[in-house]
Design an enzyme around this catalytic site. Structure first.
Site, PDB file in Angstrom:
ATOM      1  N   ASN A 153       4.016  13.922  12.658  1.00 28.72           N
ATOM      2  CA  ASN A 153       2.716  13.234  12.764  1.00 28.72           C
ATOM      3  C   ASN A 153       1.687  13.970  13.624  1.00 28.72           C
ATOM      4  OD1 ASN A 153       4.275  12.550  15.019  1.00 28.72           O
ATOM      5  ND2 ASN A 153       3.269  10.582  15.266  1.00 28.72           N
ATOM      6  N   GLY A 229      10.956  11.211  17.683  1.00 27.37           N
ATOM      7  CA  GLY A 229      11.098  10.759  16.305  1.00 27.37           C
ATOM      8  C   GLY A 229      11.357   9.261  16.296  1.00 27.37           C
ATOM      9  N   SER A 230      11.956   8.786  15.222  1.00 29.50           N
ATOM     10  CA  SER A 230      12.149   7.345  15.069  1.00 29.50           C
ATOM     11  C   SER A 230      13.287   6.855  15.959  1.00 29.50           C
ATOM     12  CB  SER A 230      12.464   7.024  13.607  1.00 29.50           C
ATOM     13  OG  SER A 230      13.681   7.638  13.255  1.00 29.50           O
ATOM     14  N   THR A 231      13.254   5.575  16.245  1.00 28.67           N
ATOM     15  CA  THR A 231      14.304   4.971  17.075  1.00 28.67           C
ATOM     16  C   THR A 231      15.664   5.090  16.390  1.00 28.67           C
ATOM     17  OG1 THR A 231      12.743   3.518  18.173  1.00 28.67           O
ATOM     18  CG2 THR A 231      15.022   2.748  18.082  1.00 28.67           C
ATOM     19  N   GLY A 234      16.809   8.572  16.817  1.00 29.82           N
ATOM     20  CA  GLY A 234      17.080   8.764  18.246  1.00 29.82           C
ATOM     21  C   GLY A 234      18.473   8.268  18.620  1.00 29.82           C
ATOM     22  N   GLU A 251      11.862  10.297  22.877  1.00 27.34           N
ATOM     23  CA  GLU A 251      10.530   9.704  22.695  1.00 27.34           C
ATOM     24  C   GLU A 251      10.536   9.080  21.310  1.00 27.34           C
ATOM     25  OE1 GLU A 251       7.997   9.466  24.686  1.00 27.34           O
ATOM     26  OE2 GLU A 251       8.752  10.697  26.327  1.00 27.34           O
ATOM     27  N   CYS A 285       2.796   7.133  17.168  1.00 37.19           N
ATOM     28  CA  CYS A 285       3.786   6.312  17.875  1.00 37.19           C
ATOM     29  C   CYS A 285       3.106   5.224  18.695  1.00 37.19           C
ATOM     30  CB  CYS A 285       4.652   7.188  18.761  1.00 37.19           C
ATOM     31  SG  CYS A 285       3.705   8.210  19.888  1.00 37.19           S
ATOM     32  N   GLU A 459       6.905  12.381  29.105  1.00 39.71           N
ATOM     33  CA  GLU A 459       6.297  13.655  28.745  1.00 39.71           C
ATOM     34  C   GLU A 459       4.918  13.754  29.380  1.00 39.71           C
ATOM     35  OE1 GLU A 459       8.216  15.516  25.147  1.00 39.71           O
ATOM     36  OE2 GLU A 459       7.184  13.810  24.264  1.00 39.71           O
TER      37      GLU A 459
HETATM   38  P1  NAD Z   1      12.435  10.963  12.166  1.00 38.60           P
HETATM   39  O1  NAD Z   1      13.290  10.363  13.225  1.00 38.60           O
HETATM   40  O2  NAD Z   1      12.786  10.722  10.753  1.00 38.60           O
HETATM   41  O3  NAD Z   1      12.366  12.560  12.318  1.00 38.60           O
HETATM   42  C1  NAD Z   1      11.976  13.163  13.527  1.00 38.60           C
HETATM   43  C2  NAD Z   1      12.594  14.547  13.615  1.00 38.60           C
HETATM   44  O4  NAD Z   1      14.007  14.410  13.699  1.00 38.60           O
HETATM   45  C3  NAD Z   1      12.332  15.446  12.402  1.00 38.60           C
HETATM   46  O5  NAD Z   1      12.158  16.775  12.836  1.00 38.60           O
HETATM   47  C4  NAD Z   1      13.611  15.294  11.590  1.00 38.60           C
HETATM   48  O6  NAD Z   1      13.846  16.402  10.758  1.00 38.60           O
HETATM   49  C5  NAD Z   1      14.642  15.198  12.704  1.00 38.60           C
HETATM   50  N1  NAD Z   1      15.902  14.515  12.350  1.00 38.60           N
HETATM   51  C6  NAD Z   1      16.112  13.578  11.387  1.00 38.60           C
HETATM   52  N2  NAD Z   1      17.411  13.221  11.381  1.00 38.60           N
HETATM   53  C7  NAD Z   1      18.036  13.927  12.350  1.00 38.60           C
HETATM   54  C8  NAD Z   1      19.376  13.995  12.837  1.00 38.60           C
HETATM   55  N3  NAD Z   1      20.351  13.248  12.306  1.00 38.60           N
HETATM   56  N4  NAD Z   1      19.655  14.834  13.857  1.00 38.60           N
HETATM   57  C9  NAD Z   1      18.683  15.587  14.409  1.00 38.60           C
HETATM   58  N5  NAD Z   1      17.389  15.580  13.995  1.00 38.60           N
HETATM   59  C10 NAD Z   1      17.073  14.749  12.980  1.00 38.60           C
HETATM   60  O7  NAD Z   1      10.960  10.499  12.483  1.00 38.60           O
HETATM   61  P2  NAD Z   1       9.645  10.787  11.657  1.00 38.60           P
HETATM   62  O8  NAD Z   1       9.497   9.763  10.609  1.00 38.60           O
HETATM   63  O9  NAD Z   1       9.577  12.196  11.282  1.00 38.60           O
HETATM   64  O10 NAD Z   1       8.551  10.566  12.811  1.00 38.60           O
HETATM   65  C11 NAD Z   1       7.959   9.387  13.067  1.00 38.60           C
HETATM   66  C12 NAD Z   1       8.612   8.703  14.262  1.00 38.60           C
HETATM   67  O11 NAD Z   1       8.381   9.465  15.447  1.00 38.60           O
HETATM   68  C13 NAD Z   1       7.993   7.353  14.524  1.00 38.60           C
HETATM   69  O12 NAD Z   1       8.996   6.438  14.816  1.00 38.60           O
HETATM   70  C14 NAD Z   1       7.124   7.604  15.744  1.00 38.60           C
HETATM   71  O13 NAD Z   1       6.847   6.460  16.506  1.00 38.60           O
HETATM   72  C15 NAD Z   1       7.927   8.608  16.488  1.00 38.60           C
HETATM   73  N6  NAD Z   1       7.106   9.332  17.452  1.00 38.60           N
HETATM   74  C16 NAD Z   1       7.257   9.049  18.780  1.00 38.60           C
HETATM   75  C17 NAD Z   1       6.455   9.682  19.719  1.00 38.60           C
HETATM   76  C18 NAD Z   1       6.590   9.388  21.183  1.00 38.60           C
HETATM   77  O14 NAD Z   1       6.063  10.145  21.991  1.00 38.60           O
HETATM   78  N7  NAD Z   1       7.266   8.316  21.569  1.00 38.60           N
HETATM   79  C19 NAD Z   1       5.520  10.619  19.295  1.00 38.60           C
HETATM   80  C20 NAD Z   1       5.395  10.887  17.934  1.00 38.60           C
HETATM   81  C21 NAD Z   1       6.206  10.236  17.016  1.00 38.60           C
END
Ligand code: NAD
Length: 488
Positions: A153, A229-231, A234, A251, A285, A459
């Site tokens: 994003n 990334g997503s919860t 995470g 995060e 996010c 961060e």
């Molecule tokens: P996602 O969790 O699907 O992917 C995030 C990253 O993780 C990608 O690079 C993906 O390739 C990788 N990934 C996916 N599965 C994995 C695994 N099993 N092991 C290791 N890496 C893996 O999230 P998304 O849809 O790409 O991003 C959106 C999410 O990110 C939303 O939930 C958003 O709120 C969150 N986000 C949080 C912040 C913050 O600072 N809190 C900032 C930006 C985005």
């Protein structure tokens, strides 16, 4: 729009290298066209990147003093500024995001490197006399190789939030961008070599999450993992970090509230609340996706928000007038639309938007859901799209209760004309950041991160450095050594 179809490699050991595996198309979501092709790192490539990072720590990068690391971070910030036009256009086309927003993100990425260039000066251990002849001093040492994973994003901004503090702390980085959006950070890695970062300090390995990402997290050569990334993902990363045990920061997602009280300056608060959800097309996010409104003015606020949402300029991301571009992909748009349909099914009213635009590109209109309760799916789950759910509250306590009644806790904004009330509410909201009459959220120097299932670690801040450092206590004595407990 012309489409360039450049091929991007991996970035390992200070140079662009070919991947062992396939190239994948990278799209321009606003047109559906192919923008470029990217290499995808497989396990052997990740091994190479981790080895390059380790060699950097054992070699030139590990011997680079803080003053020189600071100079390099400033030089990289300068290079980002010098190349901002190219980077902004690349990012805007790749994410489908309005170029006006992306320009600010690129500027923010440079500022973040500058912030940590200065913050290096704060890295210091302590010394103390702790009683008797016992003394100690502590050393702050780089945590080692940092495995960093970022989403699509804010591709460059999220990458720099990770790279800058890690490099300032003296770690070497292996960063995995999302394979949909690897282009800008690959370009910045090239700039890092041009300004003098030694080979291996920064390595970039685009790839899929469950394969490349999970392999990087599990890799025995990675000492510290930082994930955005997503919860849901995470949680999986956290499990992977349990064996072998890894230092970890997360995060994660949000479902952030925007509390609008009747005593607020509504002429300021309402347009700012519209921005706070539709900036980045809600793919943020900290998107304030729940607008909590004092009941006495609910209908009026819904009408005003609806009208303003219809005035948001949606269109070509490269047009300077555009305020909201497309979503990241048609597949993501389907997901967003599914949430809106669920609200319809639960009896909520869609006062504007809520329909998939005909025509090319993954566009979705600003969408307002009224007549909604906080228990509805659209109020509990992160939609990650341009959809705001407007929920009424009775009074201050009710507003706080609703604000906290989600699993997330990343961000909140409070709009009130009463400063005491603003601070009182800020103290009761369970989220990493609370804005009082202030919709903007992320600034170098201000800690950013989550409560609850929005993650842990911060961060953008001084304390971020500590997440990339180990503290070693060195103990000795000045007089008589304490008696050997064995009496030997
Ligand atoms: P996602 O969790 O699907 O992917 C995030 C990253 O993780 C990608 O690079 C993906 O390739 C990788 N990934 C996916 N599965 C994995 C695994 N099993 N092991 C290791 N890496 C893996 O999230 P998304 O849809 O790409 O991003 C959106 C999410 O990110 C939303 O939930 C958003 O709120 C969150 N986000 C949080 C912040 C913050 O600072 N809190 C900032 C930006 C985005």
């Amino acid at each position: 729009m012309a489409t360039a179809t450049k091929d991007y490699g991996l970035f390992i050991g200070g140079e662009t290298v070919e991947a062992s595996g396939d190239l994948r198309d990278v799209y321009e979501p606003a047109t559906g066209g192919v923008l470029a092709r990217t290499a995808l790192a497989n396990e052997a490539d990740v091994d190479r990147a981790v080895a390059a990072a380790r060699a950097a720590l054992d070699g030139a990068w590990g011997k680079t003093p803080g003053t020189e690391r600071s100079r390099l971070l400033h030089a990289l910030a300068d290079a980002i500024v010098a190349n901002r036009k190219e980077l902004a256009e690349l990012e805007s086309r790749n994410v489908g995001k309005a170029i006006s927003s992306v320009k600010a993100e690129i500027a923010g990425a440079a500022e973040n490197f500058r912030y940590y260039a200065s913050a290096i000066a704060t890295i210091a251990g302590r010394s103390a006399s702790v009683g008797g002849s016992l003394i100690f001093y502590s050393l702050k040492e780089p945590a080692g190789v940092a495995g960093q994973i970022v989403p699509w994003n804010y591709p460059l901004m999220m990458a720099t939030w990770k790279l800058a503090p890690a490099l300032a702390a003296g770690c070497a980085c292996v960063l995995k961008p999302d394979p949909q959006t690897p282009l800008s950070v690959l370009r910045v890695a090239e700039l890092a070599t041009e300004v003098g970062f030694p080979p291996g300090a920064i390595n970039i390995v685009p790839g899929d999450g469950p394969t490349t990402g999970a392999y990087l997290v599990r890799h025995p050569g990675v000492d510290k993992v930082a994930f955005t990334g997503s919860t849901k993902t995470g949680g999986e990363v956290m499990r992977l970090c349990s064996d072998p045990i890894k230092r970890l920061t997360l995060e994660l997602g949000g479902k952030s509230p925007n509390l609008l009280f009747a005593d607020a300056n509504l002429a300021d608060a309402i347009p700012a609340s519209v921005w706070a959800i539709f900036a980045s097309a809600g793919q943020s996010c900290e998107a304030r996706s729940r607008l909590l409104v004092e009941k006495s003015m609910y209908d009026d606020v819904v009408a005003q928000v609806t009208e303003l949402s219809q005035r948001v300029k949606v269109g070509d991301p490269l047009d300077a007038e555009t305020q909201m571009g497309s979503l990241i992909s048609a597949a993501h748009r389907e997901k967003v639309h599914g949430f809106v349909e669920s609200a319809r099914g639960e009896g909520a009213e869609i006062t504007t938007g809520g329909e998939i635009d005909a025509g090319p590109g993954a566009f979705y209109p600003p969408t307002v859901i009224a007549g909604a309760g906080n228990q509805m799916l659209v109020a509990q789950e992160e939609i990650f799209g341009p959809v705001v759910t407007v929920i009424p509250f009775d009074d201050e306590n009710d507003a706080i209760r609703i604000a906290n009644d989600v699993k997330y806790g990343l961000m909140a904004t409070v709009w009130t004309g009463d400063p005491g009330k603003g601070h009182r509410i800020a103290s009761k909201i369970k989220s990493g950041t609370v804005g009082i009459n202030m919709p903007y959220t992320a600034f170098p120097g201000i800690p950013f991160g989550g409560y609850k299932q929005s993650g842990f670690g911060r961060e953008l801040a001084l304390e971020t450095l500590d997440l990339y450092l180990e503290t070693k206590s060195v103990v000795t004595y000045t007089g008589t050594r304490p008696t050997n407990p064995f009496g030997l």
